[in-house]
Design an enzyme around this catalytic site. Structure first.
Site, PDB file in Angstrom:
ATOM      1  N   ASN A  10       0.839  -1.200   0.000  1.00  0.00           N
ATOM      2  CA  ASN A  10       0.000   0.000   0.000  1.00  0.00           C
ATOM      3  C   ASN A  10       0.876   1.254   0.000  1.00  0.00           C
ATOM      4  OD1 ASN A  10      -1.919   1.975   0.387  1.00  0.00           O
ATOM      5  ND2 ASN A  10      -2.390   1.404   2.506  1.00  0.00           N
ATOM      6  N   LYS A  12      -0.096   4.308  -0.344  1.00  0.00           N
ATOM      7  CA  LYS A  12      -0.768   5.505   0.182  1.00  0.00           C
ATOM      8  C   LYS A  12      -0.544   6.683  -0.774  1.00  0.00           C
ATOM      9  CE  LYS A  12      -0.196   3.438   4.660  1.00  0.00           C
ATOM     10  NZ  LYS A  12      -0.235   3.576   6.097  1.00  0.00           N
ATOM     11  N   GLU A 140      -6.118  -4.646  10.331  1.00  0.00           N
ATOM     12  CA  GLU A 140      -5.064  -3.658  10.564  1.00  0.00           C
ATOM     13  C   GLU A 140      -5.380  -2.848  11.818  1.00  0.00           C
ATOM     14  OE1 GLU A 140      -2.770  -2.510   6.783  1.00  0.00           O
ATOM     15  OE2 GLU A 140      -4.540  -1.248   6.867  1.00  0.00           O
ATOM     16  N   GLY A 146       2.047   2.306  10.626  1.00  0.00           N
ATOM     17  CA  GLY A 146       3.094   3.332  10.496  1.00  0.00           C
ATOM     18  C   GLY A 146       3.835   3.627  11.781  1.00  0.00           C
TER      19      GLY A 146
HETATM   20  P1  PGA Z   1       2.477   0.288   7.525  1.00  0.00           P
HETATM   21  O1  PGA Z   1       1.059   0.572   6.831  1.00  0.00           O
HETATM   22  O2  PGA Z   1       2.984  -1.033   7.000  1.00  0.00           O
HETATM   23  O3  PGA Z   1       3.353   1.440   7.103  1.00  0.00           O
HETATM   24  O4  PGA Z   1       2.245   0.231   8.992  1.00  0.00           O
HETATM   25  C1  PGA Z   1       0.151  -0.454   6.608  1.00  0.00           C
HETATM   26  C2  PGA Z   1      -1.133   0.101   6.078  1.00  0.00           C
HETATM   27  O5  PGA Z   1      -1.550   1.201   6.483  1.00  0.00           O
HETATM   28  O6  PGA Z   1      -1.796  -0.515   5.221  1.00  0.00           O
END
Ligand code: PGA
Length: 215
Positions: A10, A12, A140, A146
């Site tokens: 992802n 984003k 999640e 994050g």
């Molecule tokens: P992250 O994000 O791996 O940076 O924690 C995962 C997500 O938000 O899908």
């Protein structure tokens, strides 16, 4: 490992077209062939869908709750379908920053399914409503996204097991997944893959994660 794993990166709201091109050329260099037991889906911004089309399996990160028409700023499922087979719906960032609620998210799932898109639907715990006919559920926990603090593989497995009591499909885990911890997650019986965000932005790190998952 015999299980067919889904690894959905992802991105984003990251990467320009030039950066996406650099990512892809390095990704292909370090991983010329995707391992057979891994399916990769890249959830990228709308602006780079056209570039990636036909190179890798793609997901849009959002879809309009409406059909094609007079909805300024929206991208409809019909428009997405020209480039991508998948769409990510219900990510906690959409719920938090754009106030997307269950009703709106269910409309998005309906529009996506009408046009034949496969849906990865995100929830932050096993009590959240899952619209009918989504294809994959991503567990999640918001505190793990994050932050560098992932859920424990055992707890993630327990939550995914609970989700599977109400949902007959694949369930994946997301939240600070890295090449170092991915194996512990995919080894769990109820976890069918992962949804890494930060760890998908660097192609070498993403390939490390893919290779660690399938080892
Ligand atoms: P992250 O994000 O791996 O940076 O924690 C995962 C997500 O938000 O899908």
């Amino acid at each position: 490992m015999n299980k067919q794993l889904l690894i959905a990166g992802n991105w984003k709201s990251n990467k320009t077209l030039a950066e996406a091109k650099d990512w892809m050329s390095l990704f292909k260099q370090v991983l010329p062939v995707i391992p057979k037991n891994i399916s990769i889906v890249l959830c990228v911004p709308f602006t780079v869908l056209d570039f990636f089309h036909n190179q890798i399996t793609l997901a849009a990160q959002d879809v309009s709750p409406f059909e094609t028409g007079a909805y300024t700023g929206e991208i409809s499922a019909e428009q997405i379908k020209e480039f991508a087979d998948w769409v990510l719906i219900g990510h906690s960032e959409r719920r938090k920053y754009f106030l997307e609620d269950d009703r709106l998210l269910t409309q998005k799932v309906e529009r996506a399914k009408e046009k034949g898109l496969s849906v990865i639907y995100c929830v932050s715990d096993d009590s959240m409503k899952i619209p009918g006919n989504v294809d994959v559920v991503a567990y999640e926990p918001t505190w793990a996204i994050g932050t560098g603090k992932s859920d424990s593989p055992e707890n993630a497995n327990a939550v995914c097991t609970m989700i599977k009591k109400q949902f007959q499909g694949r369930v994946i885990y997301g939240g600070s997944v890295t090449d170092e911890n991915v194996k512990n997650f995919v080894n769990q019986s109820a976890i069918d893959g992962v949804l890494p965000g930060g760890a998908s932005l660097n192609p070498e790190k993403f390939v490390d994660l893919i290779q660690a998952a399938q080892s």
